[in-house]
Motif scaffolding. Structure first.
Motif, PDB file in Angstrom:
ATOM      1  N   HIS A 263      16.314  -6.737  30.557  1.00 59.86           N
ATOM      2  CA  HIS A 263      16.382  -7.855  31.499  1.00 59.86           C
ATOM      3  C   HIS A 263      17.164  -9.036  30.927  1.00 59.86           C
ATOM      4  CE1 HIS A 263      13.298  -5.646  33.685  1.00 59.86           C
ATOM      5  NE2 HIS A 263      12.585  -5.597  32.580  1.00 59.86           N
ATOM      6  N   GLY A 264      17.796  -8.851  29.773  1.00 62.15           N
ATOM      7  CA  GLY A 264      18.557  -9.927  29.159  1.00 62.15           C
ATOM      8  C   GLY A 264      19.896 -10.138  29.850  1.00 62.15           C
ATOM      9  N   PRO A 265      20.552 -11.258  29.575  1.00 62.93           N
ATOM     10  CA  PRO A 265      21.818 -11.568  30.257  1.00 62.93           C
ATOM     11  C   PRO A 265      22.936 -10.597  29.939  1.00 62.93           C
ATOM     12  CG  PRO A 265      21.384 -13.129  28.482  1.00 62.93           C
ATOM     13  CD  PRO A 265      20.138 -12.326  28.643  1.00 62.93           C
ATOM     14  N   GLN A 266      22.895  -9.917  28.805  1.00 61.22           N
ATOM     15  CA  GLN A 266      23.945  -8.975  28.437  1.00 61.22           C
ATOM     16  C   GLN A 266      23.339  -7.608  28.094  1.00 61.22           C
ATOM     17  OE1 GLN A 266      26.085 -10.923  25.247  1.00 61.22           O
ATOM     18  NE2 GLN A 266      27.141 -12.292  26.647  1.00 61.22           N
ATOM     19  N   ALA A 267      22.376  -7.188  28.893  1.00 60.38           N
ATOM     20  CA  ALA A 267      21.665  -5.934  28.628  1.00 60.38           C
ATOM     21  C   ALA A 267      22.602  -4.739  28.765  1.00 60.38           C
ATOM     22  CB  ALA A 267      20.489  -5.785  29.586  1.00 60.38           C
ATOM     23  N   ARG A 268      22.466  -3.793  27.852  1.00 59.26           N
ATOM     24  CA  ARG A 268      23.291  -2.585  27.878  1.00 59.26           C
ATOM     25  C   ARG A 268      22.736  -1.535  28.826  1.00 59.26           C
ATOM     26  NH1 ARG A 268      23.210  -1.030  21.747  1.00 59.26           N
ATOM     27  NH2 ARG A 268      24.062   0.911  22.620  1.00 59.26           N
ATOM     28  N   PHE A 269      21.421  -1.539  29.049  1.00 58.79           N
ATOM     29  CA  PHE A 269      20.784  -0.543  29.902  1.00 58.79           C
ATOM     30  C   PHE A 269      19.852  -1.246  30.879  1.00 58.79           C
ATOM     31  CE2 PHE A 269      21.519   1.428  25.714  1.00 58.79           C
ATOM     32  CZ  PHE A 269      22.406   2.429  26.087  1.00 58.79           C
ATOM     33  N   GLY A 270      19.555  -0.562  31.960  1.00 58.90           N
ATOM     34  CA  GLY A 270      18.660  -1.114  32.965  1.00 58.90           C
ATOM     35  C   GLY A 270      17.201  -0.889  32.607  1.00 58.90           C
ATOM     36  N   PRO A 271      16.275  -1.485  33.385  1.00 58.97           N
ATOM     37  CA  PRO A 271      14.837  -1.336  33.108  1.00 58.97           C
ATOM     38  C   PRO A 271      14.331   0.051  33.457  1.00 58.97           C
ATOM     39  CG  PRO A 271      15.176  -2.589  35.123  1.00 58.97           C
ATOM     40  CD  PRO A 271      16.540  -2.371  34.533  1.00 58.97           C
ATOM     41  N   ALA A 272      13.124   0.337  33.008  1.00 61.57           N
ATOM     42  CA  ALA A 272      12.512   1.645  33.255  1.00 61.57           C
ATOM     43  C   ALA A 272      12.336   1.887  34.745  1.00 61.57           C
ATOM     44  CB  ALA A 272      11.161   1.722  32.540  1.00 61.57           C
ATOM     45  N   ASP A 273      12.353   3.164  35.103  1.00 61.06           N
ATOM     46  CA  ASP A 273      12.132   3.534  36.495  1.00 61.06           C
ATOM     47  C   ASP A 273      10.784   3.016  36.982  1.00 61.06           C
ATOM     48  OD1 ASP A 273      14.530   4.841  36.430  1.00 61.06           O
ATOM     49  OD2 ASP A 273      13.653   6.814  36.011  1.00 61.06           O
ATOM     50  N   LEU A 274      10.753   2.583  38.212  1.00 63.61           N
ATOM     51  CA  LEU A 274       9.541   2.122  38.900  1.00 63.61           C
ATOM     52  C   LEU A 274       8.996   0.808  38.348  1.00 63.61           C
ATOM     53  CD1 LEU A 274       7.597   5.513  39.320  1.00 63.61           C
ATOM     54  CD2 LEU A 274       9.433   4.554  40.709  1.00 63.61           C
ATOM     55  N   ALA A 275       9.755   0.129  37.477  1.00 62.12           N
ATOM     56  CA  ALA A 275       9.304  -1.175  36.987  1.00 62.12           C
ATOM     57  C   ALA A 275       9.477  -2.215  38.086  1.00 62.12           C
ATOM     58  CB  ALA A 275      10.108  -1.587  35.754  1.00 62.12           C
ATOM     59  N   PRO A 276       8.542  -3.171  38.212  1.00 62.85           N
ATOM     60  CA  PRO A 276       8.720  -4.242  39.194  1.00 62.85           C
ATOM     61  C   PRO A 276       9.981  -5.039  38.882  1.00 62.85           C
ATOM     62  CG  PRO A 276       6.485  -4.244  38.282  1.00 62.85           C
ATOM     63  CD  PRO A 276       7.302  -3.315  37.436  1.00 62.85           C
ATOM     64  N   PRO A 277      10.558  -5.701  39.871  1.00 63.50           N
ATOM     65  CA  PRO A 277      11.772  -6.491  39.613  1.00 63.50           C
ATOM     66  C   PRO A 277      11.473  -7.696  38.725  1.00 63.50           C
ATOM     67  CG  PRO A 277      10.998  -6.837  41.865  1.00 63.50           C
ATOM     68  CD  PRO A 277      10.174  -5.716  41.295  1.00 63.50           C
ATOM     69  N   PHE A 278      12.256  -7.831  37.668  1.00 68.22           N
ATOM     70  CA  PHE A 278      12.095  -8.964  36.752  1.00 68.22           C
ATOM     71  C   PHE A 278      12.288 -10.293  37.482  1.00 68.22           C
ATOM     72  CE2 PHE A 278      13.819 -11.611  33.137  1.00 68.22           C
ATOM     73  CZ  PHE A 278      12.668 -11.604  32.376  1.00 68.22           C
ATOM     74  N   ALA A 279      13.097 -10.280  38.540  1.00 70.84           N
ATOM     75  CA  ALA A 279      13.399 -11.510  39.268  1.00 70.84           C
ATOM     76  C   ALA A 279      12.186 -12.087  39.973  1.00 70.84           C
ATOM     77  CB  ALA A 279      14.516 -11.252  40.279  1.00 70.84           C
ATOM     78  N   MET A 280      11.127 -11.287  40.167  1.00 68.06           N
ATOM     79  CA  MET A 280       9.954 -11.821  40.866  1.00 68.06           C
ATOM     80  C   MET A 280       9.160 -12.775  39.988  1.00 68.06           C
ATOM     81  SD  MET A 280       7.061  -8.815  40.789  1.00 68.06           S
ATOM     82  CE  MET A 280       6.137  -8.485  39.280  1.00 68.06           C
ATOM     83  N   LEU A 281       9.371 -12.746  38.665  1.00 62.79           N
ATOM     84  CA  LEU A 281       8.636 -13.630  37.774  1.00 62.79           C
ATOM     85  C   LEU A 281       9.108 -15.062  37.953  1.00 62.79           C
ATOM     86  CD1 LEU A 281       8.576 -11.565  34.459  1.00 62.79           C
ATOM     87  CD2 LEU A 281       6.772 -11.762  36.164  1.00 62.79           C
ATOM     88  N   HIS A 282       8.218 -15.999  37.678  1.00 60.47           N
ATOM     89  CA  HIS A 282       8.571 -17.416  37.745  1.00 60.47           C
ATOM     90  C   HIS A 282       9.755 -17.678  36.812  1.00 60.47           C
ATOM     91  CE1 HIS A 282       8.184 -21.782  37.404  1.00 60.47           C
ATOM     92  NE2 HIS A 282       7.450 -21.742  38.502  1.00 60.47           N
ATOM     93  N   PRO A 283      10.736 -18.492  37.228  1.00 63.32           N
ATOM     94  CA  PRO A 283      11.904 -18.728  36.371  1.00 63.32           C
ATOM     95  C   PRO A 283      11.555 -19.184  34.962  1.00 63.32           C
ATOM     96  CG  PRO A 283      12.296 -19.613  38.562  1.00 63.32           C
ATOM     97  CD  PRO A 283      10.866 -19.150  38.541  1.00 63.32           C
ATOM     98  N   SER A 284      10.526 -20.020  34.806  1.00 58.98           N
ATOM     99  CA  SER A 284      10.169 -20.485  33.457  1.00 58.98           C
ATOM    100  C   SER A 284       9.630 -19.345  32.608  1.00 58.98           C
ATOM    101  CB  SER A 284       9.137 -21.613  33.546  1.00 58.98           C
ATOM    102  OG  SER A 284       7.924 -21.154  34.124  1.00 58.98           O
ATOM    103  N   LEU A 285       8.929 -18.389  33.220  1.00 53.79           N
ATOM    104  CA  LEU A 285       8.408 -17.242  32.472  1.00 53.79           C
ATOM    105  C   LEU A 285       9.542 -16.287  32.110  1.00 53.79           C
ATOM    106  CD1 LEU A 285       5.148 -16.542  34.520  1.00 53.79           C
ATOM    107  CD2 LEU A 285       5.425 -17.938  32.457  1.00 53.79           C
ATOM    108  N   ARG A 286      10.476 -16.082  33.021  1.00 52.18           N
ATOM    109  CA  ARG A 286      11.636 -15.238  32.695  1.00 52.18           C
ATOM    110  C   ARG A 286      12.393 -15.821  31.504  1.00 52.18           C
ATOM    111  NH1 ARG A 286      12.888 -15.356  38.389  1.00 52.18           N
ATOM    112  NH2 ARG A 286      14.845 -16.458  37.917  1.00 52.18           N
ATOM    113  N   GLU A 287      12.540 -17.135  31.504  1.00 54.75           N
ATOM    114  CA  GLU A 287      13.262 -17.787  30.409  1.00 54.75           C
ATOM    115  C   GLU A 287      12.570 -17.556  29.074  1.00 54.75           C
ATOM    116  OE1 GLU A 287      14.598 -22.329  29.074  1.00 54.75           O
ATOM    117  OE2 GLU A 287      13.914 -21.922  31.114  1.00 54.75           O
ATOM    118  N   LEU A 288      11.219 -17.633  29.054  1.00 48.35           N
ATOM    119  CA  LEU A 288      10.487 -17.435  27.801  1.00 48.35           C
ATOM    120  C   LEU A 288      10.560 -15.978  27.349  1.00 48.35           C
ATOM    121  CD1 LEU A 288       7.302 -19.668  28.204  1.00 48.35           C
ATOM    122  CD2 LEU A 288       9.454 -20.188  27.070  1.00 48.35           C
ATOM    123  N   PHE A 289      10.512 -15.034  28.289  1.00 47.78           N
ATOM    124  CA  PHE A 289      10.623 -13.622  27.911  1.00 47.78           C
ATOM    125  C   PHE A 289      11.993 -13.339  27.294  1.00 47.78           C
ATOM    126  CE2 PHE A 289       7.168 -12.603  31.137  1.00 47.78           C
ATOM    127  CZ  PHE A 289       6.251 -12.224  30.168  1.00 47.78           C
TER     128      PHE A 289
END
Length: 584
Positions: A263-289
């Motif tokens: 889920h990083g800005p320059q990720a080489r691979f996508g997330p695991a199958d069936l994972a919830p969308p990272f975009a649903m997280l609060h922007p401040s939480l995405r930033e900390l992750f």
């Protein structure tokens, strides 16, 4: 029947422990209930583990307990030793600790099927609250100068009201007050251990414990962030990647070691199958992750502290909203529509079994507990108002009608800019969310790529230098792209002029203008026969965003002719991070 007689060193109480009080056992010893005290338990070590170093560690823990503020609510978020117990030989053989009732390992709470059966009214708000309670307890542990060291999903317990309890505290890394002697943690769990300590498992013999190593709160926060990620992302691990057929898949720990955060800005691979969308997280939480699992993968100091996580989770709770179609669905209000409804519909097309991590109240049994979530370092956990009439569940609300089939399940794509008109050199922040996209790219209208994200969402800062239209391109099933955005760069209201400036060779000379801040330059061309006076800057200087400069000169007065080959004036001329200069 086996019996064990023990005496508490502080209170002086004596207890006869037998099979009727037995609660369970672990690798180090057995746990018993305390007669007449339902809120306490006693851990008795195995005979071979009863020794003076262990007793010294327990005494150090008693001398410096964390500030567990949940004790005021009659709940222990940290199962810290409260008293030491001795056997008939007078040796310290164990300790008294708080007893947790009705708790579940946090790994079970990640599991949808387990929640449906045992915590049917647990919502996403409950998971966010539990995450806040977890980091709050860790915050208190770190404030006491202690380190959990072996963070894992087996030593954290949760109950139906969102409270947590951290157990197995006698395995923590403890520093003795006064002497500073460190009692190391002898164990570790690879999935929650940061990259800089993964080598400990590589050098440990097969099936053996890794060698002890002094650890810090920063190492704890890698594992704690992993647990918070799993709470908020339906049990998925942060470094779990989906690999294309052309790439040999890596084991999870190898992805962790290489920092392959999908889920990083320059990720080489996508997330695991069936994972919830990272975009649903609060922007401040995405930033900390991203901060923890990208920059923090190689720099422990970059990992957010427990206090930082606590503040972000506290603030994000205020932005949770309830779905109109299913009152058990909570989501952050930056989302244009309920992501759980969209996710449930998508997954049910893949495995049609009426799958929903938070079933509607009409589809579940009554909750097992009715207390409202609370926290150690108190945070706001109030829920939206509910109708005064039954049902009795504190989480349940009357079922709402489902949206009609004609309503599109996929929310629209969002593409925004912090401004549409700027001055040269002023930044613009672009932010987007493109549902169903496996990757999104920000481009100029010409097609020149500026930024690529291997997730449906992204944020980037751009410094426009001229009027430009920006657009998104994306890959993924049923992707709908938002409209492009045109940014206007306003030019100065009057022509820019610079008076002639005398520059003494080998002496830095500031080049100033009340009308212009020079902020970007390309290196001056090399002059093979030396600098000539006057020097026409238009031949050497490029001011991005202002168009062509005409007739701007600098008069170079020098006492002696420059030698051949002189004349390189690099970046930094005229206020680009340093004063201008000429070199003889």
């Amino acid at each position: 029947m086996l019996t064990t007689k023990v005496k508490c060193l502080d209170s002086g109480a004596e207890y006869l422990l037998d099979d009727n009080l037995f609660l369970g056992s672990g690798s180090e010893g057995d746990i018993y209930g305390v007669p007449g005290k339902d809120d306490l338990a006693i851990k008795i070590y195995k005979p071979k583990l009863i020794n003076e170093p262990r007793a010294a560690k327990l005494r150090a823990m008693l001398a410096n307990p964390p500030d567990d503020r949940m004790r005021k609510k009659k709940h222990a978020s940290i199962a810290w030793p409260m008293d030491l117990v001795s056997n008939g030989n007078g040796r310290i053989c164990g300790f008294v600790m708080p007893r947790l009732r009705g708790g579940h390992q946090i790994s079970q709470i990640f599991d949808v099927d387990f929640r449906k059966t045992n915590l049917p009214t647990f919502t996403y708000r409950s998971l966010c609250t539990m995450a806040g309670n977890l980091v709050s307890a860790v915050w208190a542990i770190h404030n006491a100068g202690c380190v959990i060291a072996d963070v894992n999903d087996g030593n954290i317990m949760g109950i139906a009201n969102g409270y947590v309890t951290i157990v197995d505290t006698d395995s923590f890394q403890i520093t003795e007050p006064g002497s500073g002697y460190v009692h190391y943690c002898p164990v570790g769990t690879p999935f929650f251990t940061p990259p800089e300590f993964q080598y400990l498992f590589d050098i440990a013999p097969q099936g053996k414990k890794p060698p002890p190593k002094q650890r810090s709160p920063e190492q704890d926060m890698f594992g704690i962030a992993t647990l918070v990620f799993r709470l908020l992302m339906e049990g998925h691990f942060p470094y779990a990647c989906a690999f294309p057929d052309s790439v040999d898949p890596l084991e999870y720990v190898d992805c962790l070691k290489q920092g392959l955060f999908p889920h990083g800005p320059q990720a080489r691979f996508g997330p695991a199958d069936l994972a919830p969308p990272f975009a649903m997280l609060h922007p401040s939480l995405r930033e900390l992750f991203v901060q923890c699992f990208v920059a923090g993968n190689t720099d422990p100091q970059a990992r957010p502290s427990a206090g930082t996580w606590h503040r972000a989770l506290k603030d994000s709770l205020k932005d949770l909203t309830r779905c109109a179609a299913n009152s058990q669905h909570y989501y952050f209000n930056h989302c244009p529509a309920c992501p759980w409804c969209e996710w449930v519909e998508r997954l049910n097309r893949i495995k049609p079994d009426d799958w929903d991590p938070f079933p509607a109240p009409s589809a579940v049994h009554q909750p097992s507990a009715g207390t409202q979530p609370g926290t150690q370092q108190p945070i706001s956990v109030s829920t939206p108002p509910r109708p005064a009439a039954p049902p009795p569940s504190p989480w349940a609300a009357p079922p709402r009608p489902a949206p009609p089939p004609s309503v599109p399940a996929t929310p629209p794509a969002v593409f925004t800019a912090s401004a549409t008109t700027v001055a040269p050199g002023q930044p613009i922040t672009f932010q987007w969310t493109v549902p169903n996209a496996s990757s999104v790219q920000l481009q100029e209208k010409s097609g020149r790529a500026l930024f690529t994200s291997n997730s449906p969402s992204g944020v980037v800062q751009i410094y426009p230098t001229r009027n430009t239209t920006y657009q998104l391109s994306a890959s993924g099933p049923n992707v709908s792209l938002p409209s492009p955005i045109t940014i206007s760069v306003s030019q100065p209201p009057t022509p820019i002029t610079l008076n002639a400036v005398e520059i003494e060779l080998n002496t830095p000379t500031p080049l100033q203008s009340e009308q212009l801040e020079l902020w970007l330059t390309s290196p001056l061309k090399e002059v093979s026969l030396g600098l000539r006076s006057p020097l026409a800057l238009v031949d050497y200087l490029r001011l991005v965003g202002y168009g062509k400069l005409n007739g701007i000169t600098v008069d170079l007065n020098h006492p002696q002719p420059p030698t051949q080959g002189a004349g390189l004036i690099g970046p930094g001329v005229g206020g680009f991070g340093g004063p201008p200069s000429a070199a003889a």
